[in-house]
Design a protein around this motif. Structure first.
Motif, PDB file in Angstrom:
ATOM      1  N   GLU A   1       0.819  -1.199   0.000  1.00 53.25           N
ATOM      2  CA  GLU A   1       0.000   0.000   0.000  1.00 53.25           C
ATOM      3  C   GLU A   1       0.867   1.270   0.000  1.00 53.25           C
ATOM      4  OE1 GLU A   1      -3.863   0.808   2.819  1.00 53.25           O
ATOM      5  OE2 GLU A   1      -2.006   0.227   3.766  1.00 53.25           O
ATOM      6  N   GLN A   2       0.573   2.195  -0.869  1.00 52.56           N
ATOM      7  CA  GLN A   2       1.223   3.520  -0.942  1.00 52.56           C
ATOM      8  C   GLN A   2       2.717   3.482  -1.241  1.00 52.56           C
ATOM      9  OE1 GLN A   2       0.080   6.216   2.293  1.00 52.56           O
ATOM     10  NE2 GLN A   2      -1.793   5.035   2.567  1.00 52.56           N
TER      11      GLN A   2
ATOM     12  N   ASN B   1       5.120  -3.855  -6.517  1.00 51.16           N
ATOM     13  CA  ASN B   1       4.012  -4.616  -7.087  1.00 51.16           C
ATOM     14  C   ASN B   1       4.622  -5.800  -7.827  1.00 51.16           C
ATOM     15  OD1 ASN B   1       1.886  -5.642  -8.523  1.00 51.16           O
ATOM     16  ND2 ASN B   1       1.210  -3.674  -9.360  1.00 51.16           N
TER      17      ASN B   1
ATOM     18  N   TYR C   1       1.164   0.121   6.830  1.00 50.52           N
ATOM     19  CA  TYR C   1       0.918  -0.146   5.408  1.00 50.52           C
ATOM     20  C   TYR C   1       0.665  -1.639   5.223  1.00 50.52           C
ATOM     21  CZ  TYR C   1       3.185   4.372   5.345  1.00 50.52           C
ATOM     22  OH  TYR C   1       3.516   5.676   5.626  1.00 50.52           O
ATOM     23  N   HIS C   2      -0.355  -1.939   4.484  1.00 49.13           N
ATOM     24  CA  HIS C   2      -0.690  -3.342   4.278  1.00 49.13           C
ATOM     25  C   HIS C   2       0.031  -3.917   3.078  1.00 49.13           C
ATOM     26  CE1 HIS C   2      -4.224  -1.921   6.631  1.00 49.13           C
ATOM     27  NE2 HIS C   2      -3.866  -3.001   7.304  1.00 49.13           N
TER      28      HIS C   2
ATOM     29  N   ILE D   1      -0.609  -6.911   0.443  1.00 54.78           N
ATOM     30  CA  ILE D   1      -1.774  -7.669   0.000  1.00 54.78           C
ATOM     31  C   ILE D   1      -1.366  -8.616  -1.121  1.00 54.78           C
ATOM     32  CG2 ILE D   1      -4.025  -7.452  -1.130  1.00 54.78           C
ATOM     33  CD1 ILE D   1      -4.080  -4.597   0.262  1.00 54.78           C
TER      34      ILE D   1
ATOM     35  N   HIS E   1      -2.423  -9.975  -4.374  1.00 50.56           N
ATOM     36  CA  HIS E   1      -3.422  -9.551  -5.362  1.00 50.56           C
ATOM     37  C   HIS E   1      -3.413 -10.469  -6.588  1.00 50.56           C
ATOM     38  CE1 HIS E   1       0.285  -7.895  -6.654  1.00 50.56           C
ATOM     39  NE2 HIS E   1      -0.191  -7.151  -7.611  1.00 50.56           N
TER      40      HIS E   1
ATOM     41  N   THR F   1      -2.605 -11.426   3.880  1.00 52.64           N
ATOM     42  CA  THR F   1      -2.095 -10.066   4.040  1.00 52.64           C
ATOM     43  C   THR F   1      -0.970 -10.078   5.079  1.00 52.64           C
ATOM     44  OG1 THR F   1      -3.578  -9.519   5.860  1.00 52.64           O
ATOM     45  CG2 THR F   1      -4.392  -9.067   3.642  1.00 52.64           C
TER      46      THR F   1
ATOM     47  N   THR G   1       1.388  -6.820   7.465  1.00 55.94           N
ATOM     48  CA  THR G   1       1.377  -5.404   7.793  1.00 55.94           C
ATOM     49  C   THR G   1       2.801  -4.906   8.005  1.00 55.94           C
ATOM     50  OG1 THR G   1      -0.722  -5.772   8.921  1.00 55.94           O
ATOM     51  CG2 THR G   1       0.366  -3.690   9.356  1.00 55.94           C
TER      52      THR G   1
END
Ligand code: CUA
Length: 161
Positions: A113-114, A118, A139-140, A142, A144, A155, A157
Motif C-alpha cells: 500500500e502507498q 508490485n 501499510y498493508h 496484500i 493480489h 495479508t 502489515t
C-alpha cells in the motif's frame, strides 16, 4: 494503385499513432529508465530451507538499508515471525528496504500500500524490489493474485515508526 482519400487519411493516422506509441516506449526505456521487473534468481521451492529463504525476516545491512526475506504460501506471508500472530514487519522510518520474495506453492501477488512495490511471486523464482519508507504509519501488504480459497485473507502489515 488507387487509394481513396479517406483511406489515405486513416493510413496516415494509424502510422502517426504507431509512431507515437513507439516514441513513448523508447522514451520510457531510454529517458525514464523503466524496465520490466526481471527474476533475480531461481530456487527450488521444495528446498527453500537450503537457501537464503531458510531464515525469513529483516536483515540490517547498515546505513539505513535492510534486506527483507519473505516466503509466500497458501495463505500467508512468512516474514520471520514466530507463532500464528498476524504477520507484522517493523521498520524504522526513513529506511530503504530491498525485498526478496519467493513462493513455496502457487503463484501469489505482493503489493505494498502507498509504495511502488508490485510483484508477482512465482514458485521457483526470486522476486526483488526496493522501496523507501519515509513516513511513519501502517501499510498493508496484500496478495493480489488469486491463489485459492484463503486468498482474501492473505495479508501482512508493515509498521513504520
Ligand atoms: Cu496468495 Cu492470493
Amino acid at each position: 494503385m488507387h487509394i481513396d482519400v479517406l483511406e489515405r487519411y486513416w493510413l496516415i493516422a494509424v502510422g502517426a499513432m504507431l509512431g507515437a506509441f513507439m516514441a513513448a516506449l523508447l522514451a520510457s526505456v531510454l529517458i525514464f529508465g523503466i524496465q520490466l521487473p526481471s527474476p533475480v534468481g531461481r530456487v527450488d521451492p521444495q528446498q527453500l530451507d537450503k537457501t537464503d529463504f531458510a531464515q525469513t525476516g529483516l536483515r540490517d545491512t547498515g546505513k539505513g538499508h535492510y534486506d527483507m526475506y519473505i516466503v509466500a504460501q497458501m495463505w500467508r506471508f512468512d516474514v520471520g515471525q514466530k507463532g500464528s500472530a498476524p504477520a507484522e514487519i517493523h521498520i524504522p522510518a526513513g529506511s530503504e528496504v530491498t525485498f526478496y520474495i519467493t513462493s513455496k506453492d502457487v503463484t501469489h501477488g505482493f503489493i505494498i500500500e502507498q509504495h511502488d512495490v508490485n510483484l508477482m511471486l512465482v514458485p521457483g523464482q526470486i522476486a526483488r524490489a526496493s522501496t523507501t519508507f519515509n513516513h511513519a504509519g501502517t501499510y498493508h501488504i496484500i496478495c493480489h493474485e488469486y491463489c485459492g480459497t484463503g486468498h482474501q485473507a492473505m495479508t501482512a502489515t508493515i509498521i513504520v515508526g
